[in-house]
Motif scaffolding. Structure first.
Motif, PDB file in Angstrom:
ATOM      1  N   VAL A 126      -3.676  -1.581   7.763  1.00 48.55           N
ATOM      2  CA  VAL A 126      -4.672  -1.883   6.724  1.00 48.55           C
ATOM      3  C   VAL A 126      -5.436  -3.192   6.946  1.00 48.55           C
ATOM      4  O   VAL A 126      -6.663  -3.217   6.805  1.00 48.55           O
ATOM      5  CB  VAL A 126      -4.022  -1.826   5.326  1.00 48.55           C
ATOM      6  CG1 VAL A 126      -4.886  -2.496   4.272  1.00 48.55           C
ATOM      7  CG2 VAL A 126      -3.794  -0.371   4.943  1.00 48.55           C
ATOM      8  N   PRO A 127      -4.760  -4.304   7.296  1.00 47.58           N
ATOM      9  CA  PRO A 127      -5.560  -5.522   7.488  1.00 47.58           C
ATOM     10  C   PRO A 127      -6.632  -5.352   8.568  1.00 47.58           C
ATOM     11  O   PRO A 127      -7.660  -6.012   8.529  1.00 47.58           O
ATOM     12  CB  PRO A 127      -4.503  -6.565   7.894  1.00 47.58           C
ATOM     13  CG  PRO A 127      -3.242  -6.064   7.272  1.00 47.58           C
ATOM     14  CD  PRO A 127      -3.324  -4.558   7.404  1.00 47.58           C
ATOM     15  N   TYR A 184       4.125  -2.790  10.452  1.00 49.18           N
ATOM     16  CA  TYR A 184       3.868  -1.362  10.718  1.00 49.18           C
ATOM     17  C   TYR A 184       2.487  -0.920  10.234  1.00 49.18           C
ATOM     18  O   TYR A 184       2.142   0.244  10.341  1.00 49.18           O
ATOM     19  CB  TYR A 184       4.925  -0.513   9.980  1.00 49.18           C
ATOM     20  CG  TYR A 184       5.022  -0.874   8.516  1.00 49.18           C
ATOM     21  CD1 TYR A 184       4.139  -0.329   7.595  1.00 49.18           C
ATOM     22  CD2 TYR A 184       5.944  -1.813   8.071  1.00 49.18           C
ATOM     23  CE1 TYR A 184       4.178  -0.696   6.259  1.00 49.18           C
ATOM     24  CE2 TYR A 184       5.994  -2.188   6.750  1.00 49.18           C
ATOM     25  CZ  TYR A 184       5.106  -1.630   5.852  1.00 49.18           C
ATOM     26  OH  TYR A 184       5.136  -2.009   4.537  1.00 49.18           O
ATOM     27  N   CYS A 185       1.709  -1.830   9.668  1.00 48.53           N
ATOM     28  CA  CYS A 185       0.556  -1.402   8.870  1.00 48.53           C
ATOM     29  C   CYS A 185      -0.781  -1.755   9.516  1.00 48.53           C
ATOM     30  O   CYS A 185      -0.964  -2.860  10.028  1.00 48.53           O
ATOM     31  CB  CYS A 185       0.655  -2.041   7.486  1.00 48.53           C
ATOM     32  SG  CYS A 185      -0.684  -1.543   6.393  1.00 48.53           S
ATOM     33  N   CYS A 215      -6.217  -6.932   2.817  1.00 48.75           N
ATOM     34  CA  CYS A 215      -4.862  -7.462   2.765  1.00 48.75           C
ATOM     35  C   CYS A 215      -4.712  -8.555   3.803  1.00 48.75           C
ATOM     36  O   CYS A 215      -5.231  -8.446   4.904  1.00 48.75           O
ATOM     37  CB  CYS A 215      -3.865  -6.332   3.040  1.00 48.75           C
ATOM     38  SG  CYS A 215      -2.167  -6.914   3.015  1.00 48.75           S
ATOM     39  N   MET A 237       0.835  -1.165   0.000  1.00 46.80           N
ATOM     40  CA  MET A 237       0.000   0.000   0.000  1.00 46.80           C
ATOM     41  C   MET A 237       0.883   1.232   0.000  1.00 46.80           C
ATOM     42  O   MET A 237       1.962   1.203   0.514  1.00 46.80           O
ATOM     43  CB  MET A 237      -0.821  -0.055   1.269  1.00 46.80           C
ATOM     44  CG  MET A 237      -1.938   0.865   1.273  1.00 46.80           C
ATOM     45  SD  MET A 237      -2.099   1.421   2.924  1.00 46.80           S
ATOM     46  CE  MET A 237      -0.403   1.625   3.373  1.00 46.80           C
ATOM     47  N   LEU A 283      -1.528  -9.743   4.534  1.00 48.59           N
ATOM     48  CA  LEU A 283      -0.084  -9.906   4.726  1.00 48.59           C
ATOM     49  C   LEU A 283       0.434  -9.426   6.089  1.00 48.59           C
ATOM     50  O   LEU A 283       1.486  -9.841   6.524  1.00 48.59           O
ATOM     51  CB  LEU A 283       0.677  -9.210   3.589  1.00 48.59           C
ATOM     52  CG  LEU A 283       0.422  -9.830   2.212  1.00 48.59           C
ATOM     53  CD1 LEU A 283       1.311  -9.186   1.168  1.00 48.59           C
ATOM     54  CD2 LEU A 283       0.650 -11.330   2.212  1.00 48.59           C
ATOM     55  N   PHE A 284      -0.248  -8.532   6.733  1.00 47.35           N
ATOM     56  CA  PHE A 284       0.119  -8.101   8.091  1.00 47.35           C
ATOM     57  C   PHE A 284       1.572  -7.650   8.211  1.00 47.35           C
ATOM     58  O   PHE A 284       2.335  -8.164   9.037  1.00 47.35           O
ATOM     59  CB  PHE A 284      -0.193  -9.214   9.108  1.00 47.35           C
ATOM     60  CG  PHE A 284      -1.667  -9.484   9.224  1.00 47.35           C
ATOM     61  CD1 PHE A 284      -2.447  -8.726  10.083  1.00 47.35           C
ATOM     62  CD2 PHE A 284      -2.277 -10.461   8.459  1.00 47.35           C
ATOM     63  CE1 PHE A 284      -3.814  -8.948  10.180  1.00 47.35           C
ATOM     64  CE2 PHE A 284      -3.642 -10.685   8.546  1.00 47.35           C
ATOM     65  CZ  PHE A 284      -4.408  -9.926   9.414  1.00 47.35           C
ATOM     66  N   CYS A 285       1.963  -6.691   7.401  1.00 49.75           N
ATOM     67  CA  CYS A 285       3.270  -6.066   7.616  1.00 49.75           C
ATOM     68  C   CYS A 285       3.242  -5.436   9.006  1.00 49.75           C
ATOM     69  O   CYS A 285       2.201  -4.928   9.446  1.00 49.75           O
ATOM     70  CB  CYS A 285       3.533  -5.003   6.556  1.00 49.75           C
ATOM     71  SG  CYS A 285       3.585  -5.690   4.901  1.00 49.75           S
ATOM     72  N   HIS A 329       2.316  -5.989  -4.529  1.00 51.78           N
ATOM     73  CA  HIS A 329       3.286  -6.464  -3.533  1.00 51.78           C
ATOM     74  C   HIS A 329       4.287  -7.352  -4.272  1.00 51.78           C
ATOM     75  O   HIS A 329       3.887  -8.154  -5.128  1.00 51.78           O
ATOM     76  CB  HIS A 329       2.563  -7.263  -2.444  1.00 51.78           C
ATOM     77  CG  HIS A 329       3.450  -7.612  -1.298  1.00 51.78           C
ATOM     78  ND1 HIS A 329       4.362  -8.646  -1.349  1.00 51.78           N
ATOM     79  CD2 HIS A 329       3.582  -7.057  -0.069  1.00 51.78           C
ATOM     80  CE1 HIS A 329       5.015  -8.716  -0.193  1.00 51.78           C
ATOM     81  NE2 HIS A 329       4.557  -7.755   0.606  1.00 51.78           N
ATOM     82  N   GLN A 367      -5.438  -3.042  -2.392  1.00 50.59           N
ATOM     83  CA  GLN A 367      -4.349  -2.869  -1.413  1.00 50.59           C
ATOM     84  C   GLN A 367      -3.134  -3.705  -1.785  1.00 50.59           C
ATOM     85  O   GLN A 367      -2.008  -3.278  -1.648  1.00 50.59           O
ATOM     86  CB  GLN A 367      -4.822  -3.277  -0.018  1.00 50.59           C
ATOM     87  CG  GLN A 367      -5.181  -2.113   0.865  1.00 50.59           C
ATOM     88  CD  GLN A 367      -6.574  -1.634   0.591  1.00 50.59           C
ATOM     89  OE1 GLN A 367      -7.459  -2.438   0.327  1.00 50.59           O
ATOM     90  NE2 GLN A 367      -6.790  -0.344   0.658  1.00 50.59           N
ATOM     91  N   THR A 368      -3.385  -4.923  -2.207  1.00 42.94           N
ATOM     92  CA  THR A 368      -2.311  -5.765  -2.763  1.00 42.94           C
ATOM     93  C   THR A 368      -2.857  -6.236  -4.106  1.00 42.94           C
ATOM     94  O   THR A 368      -3.254  -7.380  -4.272  1.00 42.94           O
ATOM     95  CB  THR A 368      -1.998  -6.962  -1.846  1.00 42.94           C
ATOM     96  OG1 THR A 368      -3.234  -7.548  -1.427  1.00 42.94           O
ATOM     97  CG2 THR A 368      -1.217  -6.546  -0.632  1.00 42.94           C
ATOM     98  N   ARG A 406       7.905  -8.338   5.544  1.00 47.32           N
ATOM     99  CA  ARG A 406       7.596  -8.038   4.145  1.00 47.32           C
ATOM    100  C   ARG A 406       7.639  -9.280   3.239  1.00 47.32           C
ATOM    101  O   ARG A 406       7.236  -9.234   2.097  1.00 47.32           O
ATOM    102  CB  ARG A 406       8.573  -6.975   3.617  1.00 47.32           C
ATOM    103  CG  ARG A 406       8.303  -5.594   4.158  1.00 47.32           C
ATOM    104  CD  ARG A 406       6.984  -5.042   3.677  1.00 47.32           C
ATOM    105  NE  ARG A 406       6.989  -4.745   2.250  1.00 47.32           N
ATOM    106  CZ  ARG A 406       5.920  -4.311   1.576  1.00 47.32           C
ATOM    107  NH1 ARG A 406       4.760  -4.169   2.196  1.00 47.32           N
ATOM    108  NH2 ARG A 406       5.990  -4.061   0.299  1.00 47.32           N
TER     109      ARG A 406
HETATM  110  S1  SF4 Z   1       1.787  -2.478   3.822  1.00 44.72           S
HETATM  111 FE1  SF4 Z   1       0.498  -3.240   2.126  1.00 44.72          FE
HETATM  112  S2  SF4 Z   1       0.999  -5.442   2.037  1.00 44.72           S
HETATM  113 FE2  SF4 Z   1       1.682  -4.741   4.061  1.00 44.72          FE
HETATM  114  S3  SF4 Z   1      -0.064  -5.111   5.461  1.00 44.72           S
HETATM  115 FE3  SF4 Z   1      -0.246  -2.990   4.698  1.00 44.72          FE
HETATM  116  S4  SF4 Z   1      -1.610  -3.155   2.914  1.00 44.72           S
HETATM  117 FE4  SF4 Z   1      -0.854  -5.241   3.356  1.00 44.72          FE
END
Ligand code: SF4
Length: 473
Positions: A191-192, A188-189, A182, A1, A184-186, A267, A226-227, A306
């Motif tokens: 979004v999920p 720092y993020c 998403c 993202m 993927l659960f980066c 991604h 998002q991905t 990542r």
């Molecule tokens: S940075 Fe992108 S790929 Fe990673 S958790 Fe957030 S939305 Fe998903």
């Protein structure tokens, strides 16, 4: 993202028709990524079809929606500042309706209503379909519909089918959502948590929307998710899987009238050989890929969860360049991730040079509530040190971008005309197929949304400069 969190207001028609002048007016203030910007267009469309007229100024609107982003602390702070101003105005104008949507609304939910009791409603990114009903309830002083942030399954994707778009902010260009969420659960993020898990939209719906857009004059579509390149990957319990992302691109390219295809944000884990082959074989797929890397250090990439390393990333870039010589690769970078050492940071600078990024969005790490990094209590590095690193990244990028721009001087590019240059100097502006901003003077006709040949005569770190004979390409 990806993308900057600067606020923007929808550029909608400034002068209302007489009919519109009699209608209540709405204003949507949006922060965040292209997904948010596209959602703001969907909201504007819903409110338009619900009988409201757009206002380009919050002060002139009867309904104001702040559409939030929680990816960085700065954008969240700006929400609270703007909300404070609006709610102060509401004391004098009790009929003013104020709502908050987007990722902060999803995250904070009823907490926002408790903190700001005069706020009329909050709704999450998956619930914007209910916006007109929430506005109606607020105008009727009905407080039963003030919170809406549970998933609205089946409804999130079909808005364009219900109501055709009434105004495109940029002639000739449109966004089309192909997936959301998403898995993927980066570390720092958020979004999920705010956008939910990955869901792909049925391809028949996507293609129907693209056909309708093309019939209405759109020639450039940006596929959004998002991905985005995880589109269609088989996952238990969802409709997707009928088309892989590369096949979806090929089907979109077959739609008559579609001349340019872009997508954001991919991604690296889902850049398949088929997708790379599409760059070689599908001329409509633009020679530009925004591929977030975030760090050049394998240790930091692993800490960020990542799921790739620098070698894999650089290998993808090399394969893309082999498949589509001249392709512009741009990226996102986070500096100052907790525990990032000087050596890790130097790895990022080296990777920038090795990948030869044409451009990048770079940000200081910002701890966000509810992320794995925050739960692990990693904290933040000393701000002065991180600021110094950010400036070095931006210096390196400026030099890489200038090199990429200088290499285009003397070439002729095809530019999709977007409007007047923001410098207000009589120049026009548009984008080349590799997503460079081109400011130019035209000596002939230059309709918005048309394609013009532009001879590149100069450059800055931000744009290419040129002249056009003004004859449609
Ligand atoms: S940075 Fe992108 S790929 Fe990673 S958790 Fe957030 S939305 Fe998903």
């Amino acid at each position: 993202m990806s993308s900057p969190e600067e606020g923007f207001s929808l550029p909608i028609e400034a002068r209302p028709s007489l009919q519109e002048a009699a209608r209540d007016r709405f204003h949507i203030r949006t922060f965040g990524c292209q997904m948010n910007q596209h959602d703001a267009q969907k909201m504007a469309n819903l409110l338009h079809h619900a009988g409201l007229a757009a206002s380009d100024r919050a002060e002139a609107a009867d309904v104001v929606v702040i559409h939030t982003c929680s990816i960085r602390e700065k954008a969240e702070h700006r929400l609270y500042t703007e909300l404070g101003i609006l709610l102060a105005r509401k004391r004098a104008e009790p009929g003013l309706v104020v709502g908050v949507g987007g990722c902060v609304a999803q995250q904070e939910g009823e907490t926002l209503l408790r903190r700001f009791p005069k706020l009329d409603f909050v709704f999450g990114p998956q619930n914007l379909v209910h916006l007109p009903a929430m506005v109606d309830a607020a105008r009727a002083r009905d407080r039963s519909l003030r919170v809406d942030y549970d998933d609205a399954p089946g409804e999130r994707f079909d808005l364009p089918q219900r109501h055709p778009a009434y105004a495109s902010p940029t002639p000739g260009r449109a966004f089309v959502t192909v997936m959301e969420g998403c898995d993927l659960f980066c570390s720092y993020c958020v979004v999920p948590r705010t956008r939910g898990r990955e869901v792909s939209r049925p391809s028949a719906q996507i293609l129907a929307e693209v056909r309708a857009l093309a019939e209405a004059g759109t020639s450039e579509v940006t596929l959004l998710g998002q991905t985005v390149n995880a589109y269609g990957r088989p996952r238990p319990g969802q409709i997707a899987g009928e088309l892989a992302f590369a096949d979806l691109i090929r089907r979109v390219a077959e739609v008559p009238g579609i001349r340019r295809i872009r997508f954001t944000s991919p991604h690296p884990s889902f850049v398949t050989p088929e997708l790379i082959r599409a760059f070689a074989e599908v001329p409509e797929l633009c020679p530009h890929l925004h591929l977030p890397v975030q760090s050049g250090s394998n240790r930091v990439l692993e800490a960020m969860n990542r799921r790739y390393d620098r070698e894999t990333y650089l290998e993808i870039v090399a394969r893309l360049r082999a498949a589509r010589p001249g392709i512009a690769v741009t990226t996102d970078l986070i500096v100052g991730y907790p525990t990032e050492t000087d050596a890790d940071f130097e790895d990022t600078l080296r990777l920038m040079n090795e990948a030869g990024f044409a451009d990048s969005y770079s940000f200081k790490y910002s701890e966000r509530p509810g992320t794995p990094a925050q739960r692990r209590g990693l904290g933040e590095l000393d701000d002065a040190r991180v600021q110094a690193r950010l400036e070095r990244v931006q210096d390196v990028q400026r030099s890489l971008t200038l090199d990429a721009h200088a290499a285009r001087i003397g070439t002729r590019l095809e530019v999709l005309v977007e409007g007047a240059s923001r410098h207000g100097d009589g120049q026009l502006t548009g984008r080349s197929d590799d997503h460079r901003i081109v400011n130019f003077r035209a000596s002939g006709p230059a309709a918005l949304g048309s394609y013009l040949p532009v001879d590149i005569t100069g450059c800055t770190p931000h744009s290419l400069l040129g002249t056009s004979p003004g004859i449609p390409a």
